[in-house]
Design a protein around this motif. Structure first.
Motif, PDB file in Angstrom:
ATOM      1  N   MET A 271     -10.907  -3.291  -5.196  1.00 20.80           N
ATOM      2  CA  MET A 271      -9.452  -3.215  -5.059  1.00 20.80           C
ATOM      3  C   MET A 271      -9.049  -2.686  -3.689  1.00 20.80           C
ATOM      4  O   MET A 271      -8.110  -3.185  -3.065  1.00 20.80           O
ATOM      5  CB  MET A 271      -8.855  -2.361  -6.177  1.00 20.80           C
ATOM      6  N   ARG A 272      -9.767  -1.678  -3.217  1.00 22.64           N
ATOM      7  CA  ARG A 272      -9.462  -1.116  -1.892  1.00 22.64           C
ATOM      8  C   ARG A 272      -9.614  -2.183  -0.808  1.00 22.64           C
ATOM      9  O   ARG A 272      -8.754  -2.331   0.077  1.00 22.64           O
ATOM     10  CB  ARG A 272     -10.376   0.069  -1.595  1.00 22.64           C
ATOM     11  N   LEU A 273     -10.694  -2.955  -0.863  1.00 20.74           N
ATOM     12  CA  LEU A 273     -10.927  -4.001   0.129  1.00 20.74           C
ATOM     13  C   LEU A 273      -9.858  -5.081   0.067  1.00 20.74           C
ATOM     14  O   LEU A 273      -9.395  -5.569   1.102  1.00 20.74           O
ATOM     15  CB  LEU A 273     -12.318  -4.618  -0.090  1.00 20.74           C
ATOM     16  N   ALA A 274      -9.456  -5.442  -1.152  1.00 25.91           N
ATOM     17  CA  ALA A 274      -8.410  -6.462  -1.296  1.00 25.91           C
ATOM     18  C   ALA A 274      -7.087  -5.970  -0.721  1.00 25.91           C
ATOM     19  O   ALA A 274      -6.404  -6.701   0.007  1.00 25.91           O
ATOM     20  CB  ALA A 274      -8.254  -6.841  -2.767  1.00 25.91           C
ATOM     21  N   VAL A 275      -6.723  -4.732  -1.014  1.00 21.84           N
ATOM     22  CA  VAL A 275      -5.467  -4.172  -0.499  1.00 21.84           C
ATOM     23  C   VAL A 275      -5.497  -4.086   1.026  1.00 21.84           C
ATOM     24  O   VAL A 275      -4.517  -4.431   1.705  1.00 21.84           O
ATOM     25  CB  VAL A 275      -5.202  -2.780  -1.115  1.00 21.84           C
ATOM     26  N   GLN A 276      -6.618  -3.668   1.581  1.00 26.51           N
ATOM     27  CA  GLN A 276      -6.716  -3.528   3.034  1.00 26.51           C
ATOM     28  C   GLN A 276      -6.662  -4.867   3.755  1.00 26.51           C
ATOM     29  O   GLN A 276      -6.374  -4.909   4.957  1.00 26.51           O
ATOM     30  CB  GLN A 276      -7.996  -2.781   3.396  1.00 26.51           C
ATOM     31  N   ALA A 277      -6.933  -5.954   3.041  1.00 29.21           N
ATOM     32  CA  ALA A 277      -6.894  -7.279   3.665  1.00 29.21           C
ATOM     33  C   ALA A 277      -5.489  -7.871   3.703  1.00 29.21           C
ATOM     34  O   ALA A 277      -5.275  -8.913   4.330  1.00 29.21           O
ATOM     35  CB  ALA A 277      -7.834  -8.223   2.930  1.00 29.21           C
ATOM     36  N   LEU A 278      -4.528  -7.252   3.029  1.00 27.19           N
ATOM     37  CA  LEU A 278      -3.160  -7.779   3.000  1.00 27.19           C
ATOM     38  C   LEU A 278      -2.480  -7.650   4.363  1.00 27.19           C
ATOM     39  O   LEU A 278      -2.614  -6.634   5.038  1.00 27.19           O
ATOM     40  CB  LEU A 278      -2.333  -7.033   1.952  1.00 27.19           C
ATOM     41  N   ARG A 279      -1.757  -8.689   4.723  1.00 29.34           N
ATOM     42  CA  ARG A 279      -0.944  -8.678   5.932  1.00 29.34           C
ATOM     43  C   ARG A 279       0.420  -9.278   5.621  1.00 29.34           C
ATOM     44  O   ARG A 279       0.488 -10.424   5.200  1.00 29.34           O
ATOM     45  CB  ARG A 279      -1.623  -9.472   7.055  1.00 29.34           C
ATOM     46  N   PRO A 280       1.496  -8.497   5.769  1.00 28.64           N
ATOM     47  CA  PRO A 280       1.554  -7.142   6.312  1.00 28.64           C
ATOM     48  C   PRO A 280       0.945  -6.125   5.356  1.00 28.64           C
ATOM     49  O   PRO A 280       0.795  -6.394   4.163  1.00 28.64           O
ATOM     50  CB  PRO A 280       3.063  -6.905   6.462  1.00 28.64           C
ATOM     51  N   ALA A 281       0.612  -4.959   5.905  1.00 29.03           N
ATOM     52  CA  ALA A 281       0.069  -3.897   5.062  1.00 29.03           C
ATOM     53  C   ALA A 281       1.154  -3.365   4.144  1.00 29.03           C
ATOM     54  O   ALA A 281       2.299  -3.179   4.564  1.00 29.03           O
ATOM     55  CB  ALA A 281      -0.483  -2.773   5.937  1.00 29.03           C
ATOM     56  N   PRO A 282       0.854  -3.136   2.882  1.00 28.25           N
ATOM     57  CA  PRO A 282       1.866  -2.597   1.960  1.00 28.25           C
ATOM     58  C   PRO A 282       2.163  -1.133   2.243  1.00 28.25           C
ATOM     59  O   PRO A 282       1.314  -0.405   2.776  1.00 28.25           O
ATOM     60  CB  PRO A 282       1.205  -2.770   0.591  1.00 28.25           C
ATOM     61  N   ASP A 283       3.374  -0.702   1.883  1.00 27.64           N
ATOM     62  CA  ASP A 283       3.704   0.723   1.998  1.00 27.64           C
ATOM     63  C   ASP A 283       3.761   1.399   0.626  1.00 27.64           C
ATOM     64  O   ASP A 283       3.992   2.600   0.527  1.00 27.64           O
ATOM     65  CB  ASP A 283       5.009   0.945   2.769  1.00 27.64           C
ATOM     66  N   PHE A 284       3.529   0.614  -0.435  1.00 24.63           N
ATOM     67  CA  PHE A 284       3.483   1.167  -1.792  1.00 24.63           C
ATOM     68  C   PHE A 284       2.595   0.274  -2.631  1.00 24.63           C
ATOM     69  O   PHE A 284       2.599  -0.953  -2.474  1.00 24.63           O
ATOM     70  CB  PHE A 284       4.879   1.249  -2.406  1.00 24.63           C
ATOM     71  N   LEU A 285       1.834   0.901  -3.519  1.00 23.95           N
ATOM     72  CA  LEU A 285       0.840   0.150  -4.293  1.00 23.95           C
ATOM     73  C   LEU A 285       0.954   0.466  -5.775  1.00 23.95           C
ATOM     74  O   LEU A 285       0.946   1.628  -6.184  1.00 23.95           O
ATOM     75  CB  LEU A 285      -0.564   0.506  -3.796  1.00 23.95           C
ATOM     76  N   LEU A 286       1.035  -0.593  -6.579  1.00 25.19           N
ATOM     77  CA  LEU A 286       0.987  -0.485  -8.025  1.00 25.19           C
ATOM     78  C   LEU A 286      -0.420  -0.880  -8.472  1.00 25.19           C
ATOM     79  O   LEU A 286      -0.901  -1.965  -8.127  1.00 25.19           O
ATOM     80  CB  LEU A 286       2.019  -1.415  -8.664  1.00 25.19           C
ATOM     81  N   VAL A 287      -1.069   0.006  -9.221  1.00 29.19           N
ATOM     82  CA  VAL A 287      -2.475  -0.180  -9.588  1.00 29.19           C
ATOM     83  C   VAL A 287      -2.611  -0.163 -11.102  1.00 29.19           C
ATOM     84  O   VAL A 287      -1.951   0.624 -11.786  1.00 29.19           O
ATOM     85  CB  VAL A 287      -3.366   0.935  -8.992  1.00 29.19           C
ATOM     86  N   ASP A 288      -3.502  -1.018 -11.610  1.00 29.87           N
ATOM     87  CA  ASP A 288      -3.757  -1.015 -13.047  1.00 29.87           C
ATOM     88  C   ASP A 288      -4.654   0.170 -13.410  1.00 29.87           C
ATOM     89  O   ASP A 288      -5.854   0.162 -13.144  1.00 29.87           O
ATOM     90  CB  ASP A 288      -4.422  -2.333 -13.463  1.00 29.87           C
ATOM     91  N   ALA A 289      -4.056   1.187 -13.965  1.00 26.91           N
ATOM     92  CA  ALA A 289      -4.750   2.314 -14.628  1.00 26.91           C
ATOM     93  C   ALA A 289      -5.358   3.370 -13.713  1.00 26.91           C
ATOM     94  O   ALA A 289      -5.213   4.564 -13.970  1.00 26.91           O
ATOM     95  CB  ALA A 289      -5.814   1.800 -15.592  1.00 26.91           C
ATOM     96  N   ILE A 290      -6.050   2.985 -12.657  1.00 26.03           N
ATOM     97  CA  ILE A 290      -6.802   3.979 -11.886  1.00 26.03           C
ATOM     98  C   ILE A 290      -6.238   4.125 -10.474  1.00 26.03           C
ATOM     99  O   ILE A 290      -5.573   3.231  -9.959  1.00 26.03           O
ATOM    100  CB  ILE A 290      -8.302   3.612 -11.806  1.00 26.03           C
ATOM    101  N   LYS A 291      -6.533   5.266  -9.866  1.00 26.99           N
ATOM    102  CA  LYS A 291      -6.137   5.489  -8.477  1.00 26.99           C
ATOM    103  C   LYS A 291      -7.296   5.115  -7.565  1.00 26.99           C
ATOM    104  O   LYS A 291      -8.456   5.348  -7.889  1.00 26.99           O
ATOM    105  CB  LYS A 291      -5.738   6.954  -8.264  1.00 26.99           C
ATOM    106  N   ILE A 292      -6.959   4.545  -6.425  1.00 28.73           N
ATOM    107  CA  ILE A 292      -7.982   4.091  -5.481  1.00 28.73           C
ATOM    108  C   ILE A 292      -8.144   5.134  -4.383  1.00 28.73           C
ATOM    109  O   ILE A 292      -7.196   5.429  -3.650  1.00 28.73           O
ATOM    110  CB  ILE A 292      -7.591   2.746  -4.858  1.00 28.73           C
ATOM    111  N   PRO A 293      -9.327   5.719  -4.247  1.00 25.12           N
ATOM    112  CA  PRO A 293      -9.537   6.730  -3.203  1.00 25.12           C
ATOM    113  C   PRO A 293      -9.635   6.093  -1.814  1.00 25.12           C
ATOM    114  O   PRO A 293      -9.839   4.882  -1.683  1.00 25.12           O
ATOM    115  CB  PRO A 293     -10.866   7.373  -3.611  1.00 25.12           C
ATOM    116  N   ASP A 294      -9.479   6.928  -0.796  1.00 32.37           N
ATOM    117  CA  ASP A 294      -9.645   6.505   0.603  1.00 32.37           C
ATOM    118  C   ASP A 294      -8.700   5.368   0.984  1.00 32.37           C
ATOM    119  O   ASP A 294      -9.065   4.466   1.741  1.00 32.37           O
ATOM    120  CB  ASP A 294     -11.100   6.091   0.875  1.00 32.37           C
ATOM    121  N   LEU A 295      -7.497   5.424   0.461  1.00 33.71           N
ATOM    122  CA  LEU A 295      -6.497   4.421   0.783  1.00 33.71           C
ATOM    123  C   LEU A 295      -5.196   5.145   1.125  1.00 33.71           C
ATOM    124  O   LEU A 295      -4.561   5.729   0.254  1.00 33.71           O
ATOM    125  CB  LEU A 295      -6.296   3.497  -0.419  1.00 33.71           C
ATOM    126  N   PRO A 296      -4.792   5.129   2.400  1.00 34.17           N
ATOM    127  CA  PRO A 296      -3.632   5.917   2.831  1.00 34.17           C
ATOM    128  C   PRO A 296      -2.301   5.260   2.513  1.00 34.17           C
ATOM    129  O   PRO A 296      -1.450   5.063   3.386  1.00 34.17           O
ATOM    130  CB  PRO A 296      -3.860   6.026   4.345  1.00 34.17           C
TER     131      PRO A 296
END
Length: 225
Positions: free
Chosen positions: A111-136
């Motif tokens: 999930m972290r890799l998928a989010v980091q590949a988004l362009r433009p970068a998101p400023d807010f993230l909705l996640v199914d159930a768990i929190k993703i570490p190392d993602l600012p």
């Protein structure tokens, strides 16, 4: 182009599915992404994650948690989701990574890799159930988010279709296991094939009964039934 008249009940359902997105917009966030993973449970194949940013006026009849949809419906929706999305991305992590790190860590990393590949970068993230570490990025984990957030639901559909396509490709490499049918899950057909042929490189060595099979003495197969 002929415009399809929106069904009132479907419009209401999808508006309710956008509640978390609307809240984030009201709080001042501009680029909201949803992310989800599929493939935690199978005995074989990668874990897959998708992330997607949808436009604020997104409307696509039939969008729902991928588990509630047929394969035909998911495949029909996925092309329209990708076409309408501001951005989307997919990440897959191998059985070897899963065995080394564990499936929860692999799910988070995908999930972290998928989010980091988004362009433009998101400023807010909705996640199914768990929190993703190392993602600012500010995150909101939502229990059963794939049935409560349109962004997460769309991510779940993309991830499911992408993983299924991957397993269909692997089925051509290892046709004896029936991967194209069960996608690596522990069906009776799959377990029987494992008992007959033993594990292949796609099998997760840390998952039972694969783990026990590999520990069994040379030339001696364990009984799965």
């Amino acid at each position: 182009m002929v415009k399809v008249k929106k069904k009132p009940e479907e419009t209401t359902r999808l508006e309710e599915l956008k509640e978390f997105e609307y809240r984030a917009y009201q709080e001042g966030f501009q680029t909201i992404a949803g992310t989800d993973e599929v493939g935690r449970g199978p005995l074989a194949g990668p874990v897959a994650a998708a992330a997607v940013i949808l436009p604020q006026d997104f409307f696509l009849e039939g969008v729902d948690d991928s588990k509630r949809l047929s394969d035909k419906k998911r495949r029909k929706l996925v092309d329209d989701i990708k076409k309408e999305a501001v951005s989307w991305a997919v990440a897959l992590l191998s059985p070897q990574y899963i065995d080394r790190e564990n499936i929860l860590q692999a799910s988070r990393e995908a999930m972290r890799l998928a989010v980091q590949a988004l362009r433009p970068a998101p400023d807010f993230l909705l996640v199914d159930a768990i929190k993703i570490p190392d993602l600012p990025i500010q995150q909101l984990p939502i229990i059963k988010g794939d049935s409560l957030s349109v962004s997460i639901a769309c991510a779940s559909i993309i991830a499911k279709v992408e993983r299924d396509e991957t397993m269909l490709a692997y089925d051509r490499l290892y046709p004896q296991y029936g991967l194209g049918k069960h996608k690596g899950y522990a069906t009776r057909e799959h377990l029987l094939a494992l008992q007959e042929f033993g594990p292949c490189p796609l099998h997760r060595r840390s998952f039972e009964p694969v783990k026990s099979m590999l520990k069994s003495s040379a030339g001696e197969q364990i009984t799965l039934f």
